[in-house]
Design a protein around this motif. Structure first.
Motif, mmCIF file in Angstrom:
data_model
loop_
_atom_site.group_PDB
_atom_site.id
_atom_site.type_symbol
_atom_site.label_atom_id
_atom_site.label_comp_id
_atom_site.label_asym_id
_atom_site.label_seq_id
_atom_site.Cartn_x
_atom_site.Cartn_y
_atom_site.Cartn_z
ATOM 1 N N LEU A 1 0.846 -1.199 0.000
ATOM 2 C CA LEU A 1 0.000 0.000 0.000
ATOM 3 C C LEU A 1 0.879 1.246 0.000
ATOM 4 C CD1 LEU A 1 -2.817 1.264 0.153
ATOM 5 C CD2 LEU A 1 -2.690 1.061 2.655
ATOM 6 N N ASP A 2 0.677 2.106 -0.979
ATOM 7 C CA ASP A 2 1.434 3.347 -1.067
ATOM 8 C C ASP A 2 1.219 4.190 0.186
ATOM 9 O OD1 ASP A 2 2.868 5.463 -2.806
ATOM 10 O OD2 ASP A 2 1.034 6.477 -2.161
ATOM 11 N N ALA A 3 2.292 4.789 0.688
ATOM 12 C CA ALA A 3 2.201 5.547 1.937
ATOM 13 C C ALA A 3 1.219 6.708 1.822
ATOM 14 C CB ALA A 3 3.582 6.056 2.343
ATOM 15 N N ALA A 4 1.246 7.420 0.701
ATOM 16 C CA ALA A 4 0.340 8.555 0.534
ATOM 17 C C ALA A 4 -1.110 8.100 0.486
ATOM 18 C CB ALA A 4 0.702 9.334 -0.731
ATOM 19 N N GLU A 5 -1.382 6.960 -0.163
ATOM 20 C CA GLU A 5 -2.749 6.441 -0.201
ATOM 21 C C GLU A 5 -3.207 6.043 1.201
ATOM 22 O OE1 GLU A 5 -3.377 3.384 -3.055
ATOM 23 O OE2 GLU A 5 -3.061 4.712 -4.764
ATOM 24 N N ALA A 6 -2.326 5.410 1.959
ATOM 25 C CA ALA A 6 -2.679 5.034 3.324
ATOM 26 C C ALA A 6 -2.975 6.270 4.168
ATOM 27 C CB ALA A 6 -1.541 4.223 3.951
ATOM 28 N N LEU A 7 -2.131 7.287 4.051
ATOM 29 C CA LEU A 7 -2.330 8.510 4.842
ATOM 30 C C LEU A 7 -3.632 9.210 4.456
ATOM 31 C CD1 LEU A 7 1.346 9.783 4.826
ATOM 32 C CD2 LEU A 7 0.009 9.250 6.873
ATOM 33 N N ALA A 8 -4.025 9.111 3.189
ATOM 34 C CA ALA A 8 -5.273 9.735 2.762
ATOM 35 C C ALA A 8 -6.482 9.155 3.478
ATOM 36 C CB ALA A 8 -5.439 9.574 1.252
ATOM 37 N N LEU A 9 -6.365 7.917 3.946
ATOM 38 C CA LEU A 9 -7.509 7.252 4.562
ATOM 39 C C LEU A 9 -7.691 7.595 6.032
ATOM 40 C CD1 LEU A 9 -7.165 3.677 3.022
ATOM 41 C CD2 LEU A 9 -8.547 5.608 2.214
ATOM 42 N N LEU A 10 -6.659 8.146 6.663
ATOM 43 C CA LEU A 10 -6.756 8.330 8.113
ATOM 44 C C LEU A 10 -7.559 9.588 8.451
ATOM 45 C CD1 LEU A 10 -6.051 6.926 10.679
ATOM 46 C CD2 LEU A 10 -3.818 8.052 10.685
ATOM 47 N N VAL A 11 -6.954 10.731 8.449
ATOM 48 C CA VAL A 11 -7.684 11.955 8.790
ATOM 49 C C VAL A 11 -8.741 12.267 7.730
ATOM 50 C CG1 VAL A 11 -7.477 14.458 9.044
ATOM 51 C CG2 VAL A 11 -5.859 12.941 10.216
ATOM 52 N N GLN A 12 -8.332 12.278 6.472
ATOM 53 C CA GLN A 12 -9.266 12.703 5.428
ATOM 54 C C GLN A 12 -10.285 11.623 5.093
ATOM 55 O OE1 GLN A 12 -5.853 13.676 3.153
ATOM 56 N NE2 GLN A 12 -6.240 15.880 3.233
ATOM 57 N N GLY A 13 -9.844 10.374 5.058
ATOM 58 C CA GLY A 13 -10.787 9.298 4.789
ATOM 59 C C GLY A 13 -11.822 9.150 5.885
ATOM 60 N N LEU A 14 -11.378 9.178 7.135
ATOM 61 C CA LEU A 14 -12.328 9.089 8.247
ATOM 62 C C LEU A 14 -13.256 10.300 8.278
ATOM 63 C CD1 LEU A 14 -10.102 7.659 11.125
ATOM 64 C CD2 LEU A 14 -11.941 6.482 9.911
ATOM 65 N N THR A 15 -12.719 11.475 7.934
ATOM 66 C CA THR A 15 -13.575 12.661 7.869
ATOM 67 C C THR A 15 -14.666 12.470 6.823
ATOM 68 O OG1 THR A 15 -11.826 14.167 8.617
ATOM 69 C CG2 THR A 15 -13.633 15.130 7.369
ATOM 70 N N ALA A 16 -14.293 12.059 5.616
ATOM 71 C CA ALA A 16 -15.285 11.865 4.554
ATOM 72 C C ALA A 16 -16.318 10.819 4.954
ATOM 73 C CB ALA A 16 -14.573 11.459 3.252
ATOM 74 N N TRP A 17 -15.867 9.724 5.556
ATOM 75 C CA TRP A 17 -16.784 8.657 5.974
ATOM 76 C C TRP A 17 -17.801 9.187 6.987
ATOM 77 C CZ3 TRP A 17 -18.907 5.939 9.904
ATOM 78 C CH2 TRP A 17 -19.369 4.640 9.658
ATOM 79 N N HIS A 18 -17.317 9.894 7.997
ATOM 80 C CA HIS A 18 -18.225 10.377 9.048
ATOM 81 C C HIS A 18 -19.095 11.536 8.567
ATOM 82 C CE1 HIS A 18 -17.248 7.898 12.497
ATOM 83 N NE2 HIS A 18 -15.965 7.990 12.194
ATOM 84 N N LEU A 19 -18.590 12.359 7.662
ATOM 85 C CA LEU A 19 -19.443 13.418 7.112
ATOM 86 C C LEU A 19 -20.695 12.821 6.476
ATOM 87 C CD1 LEU A 19 -16.815 15.742 5.373
ATOM 88 C CD2 LEU A 19 -18.120 16.263 7.439
ATOM 89 N N LEU A 20 -20.514 11.753 5.728
ATOM 90 C CA LEU A 20 -21.638 11.160 5.008
ATOM 91 C C LEU A 20 -22.481 10.241 5.879
ATOM 92 C CD1 LEU A 20 -19.661 10.416 1.736
ATOM 93 C CD2 LEU A 20 -21.595 12.002 1.921
ATOM 94 N N ARG A 21 -21.824 9.395 6.662
ATOM 95 C CA ARG A 21 -22.541 8.398 7.451
ATOM 96 C C ARG A 21 -23.085 8.969 8.765
ATOM 97 N NH1 ARG A 21 -23.996 4.144 4.282
ATOM 98 N NH2 ARG A 21 -22.366 2.590 3.947
ATOM 99 N N THR A 22 -22.236 9.656 9.507
ATOM 100 C CA THR A 22 -22.581 10.057 10.871
ATOM 101 C C THR A 22 -23.274 11.408 10.923
ATOM 102 O OG1 THR A 22 -20.603 8.858 11.615
ATOM 103 C CG2 THR A 22 -21.651 10.337 13.208
ATOM 104 N N SER A 23 -22.745 12.391 10.196
ATOM 105 C CA SER A 23 -23.303 13.742 10.261
ATOM 106 C C SER A 23 -24.474 13.933 9.304
ATOM 107 C CB SER A 23 -22.207 14.772 9.967
ATOM 108 O OG SER A 23 -21.206 14.746 10.958
#
Length: 302
Positions: free
Chosen positions: A101-123
């Motif tokens: 897994l590319d490091a930049a792709e992995a990093l995209a999933l942490l702060v930004q990926g979790l933000t996008a997930w929770h914006l749509l699902r939780t908020s």
């Protein structure tokens, strides 16, 4: 050990390379040798003093890294002071990732990926068939939100961007169209990290029972007062979101992050990776991010 530090608030010019002693692990800490550190828009707010929570100075920014533990594990980790060659992380904040897994792709999933997930699902609590407008859709959060909205059942996914090149990118990611205000059709969900005039335009573009989710103020114009009576007339909601306290909620990290990693592994989600900068050039990375010269995930590499 090389690190990036600021000792007073200002623009990117306050970020400076410094030599610091290597961190010493305490109970429950894991030492990580950094392969890449993620750069987030929130980091720029920390540097100029406009972040929601103040930090004591001098301060080394950075909330996420990919790196290697002393026992050889390759990990993705939530940290403090990530702009450095070595960092400490709590065991609970460390997630093993594949070597492939590319490091930049992995990093995209942490702060930004979790933000996008929770914006749509939780908020927003997106429902099947609803329309979604994503502001700054070529950015780290936006580029993932465009794709996830489609995966989560949105009927139409509309993107707001600033340049023709970014238009092509978001359409390739699955957006149905690129839009400007006023919208030709009312939207059920709008995701906004800009604020200011764009927030005002978005609020007036909500469908009945629509939700405008605000998760930042990139325009740096301050927060816009919202008249409850206006919300009543619109039959609409404004929902605020901040990732930091969300991370402490049971189940808010492991499940969503596991889902994001699985989608990437199945080639059903493609994190957009932007420029790599040497760690010593964090100042340039921040300047480019603020000037909207970047797309997707921006990383620093020691």
């Amino acid at each position: 050990m090389l690190a990036i530090q600021f000792d007073h608030f200002g623009g990117p010019e306050v970020l400076n390379p410094v030599e610091l002693p290597p961190p010493v692990p305490g109970p429950g800490d894991i030492l990580i040798t950094v392969e890449a550190a993620g750069v987030n828009f929130a980091d720029t707010h920390q540097v100029d003093g406009s972040y929601l929570a103040a930090d004591a100075l001098p301060y080394v920014p950075g909330s996420e890294v990919v790196g290697r533990t002393p026992d050889g594990r390759r990990v993705l980790a939530r940290v403090s002071h990530g702009y450095a060659e070595q960092v400490l992380a709590k065991e609970s904040a460390v997630h093993e990732i594949p070597e492939t897994l590319d490091a930049a792709e992995a990093l995209a999933l942490l702060v930004q990926g979790l933000t996008a997930w929770h914006l749509l699902r939780t908020s927003a609590r997106l429902r099947d068939g609803e329309s979604v407008v994503v502001h700054s859709a070529a950015g780290g959060v936006g580029s993932l939100a465009v794709q996830l909205a489609r995966r989560f059942g949105a009927g139409r996914v509309l993107a707001q961007v600033s340049t023709p090149a970014k238009e092509r990118l978001v359409l390739d990611l699955g957006a149905d169209a690129v839009v400007t205000y006023p919208l030709q059709e009312k939207a059920d969900v709008i995701l906004d990290a800009v604020g200011g005039e764009l927030f005002e335009q978005a609020l007036g573009s909500l469908a009945s029972f629509g939700r405008l989710v605000t998760y930042g103020s990139a325009a740096r114009t301050g927060f816009t007062p919202v008249d409850p009576a206006r919300l009543g007339r619109l039959n609409a909601s404004v929902v605020g979101f901040w990732l930091r306290p969300t991370l402490a909620v049971p189940g808010a990290v492991e499940g969503p992050l596991g889902e994001l990693l699985a989608l990437v592994a199945a080639d059903r989600l493609k994190p957009v990776t932007g420029a790599d900068y040497p760690l010593a050039e964090a100042r340039r990375a921040h300047a480019d991010l603020l000037a909207r010269r970047t797309v997707g995930k921006v990383v620093l590499r020691p």
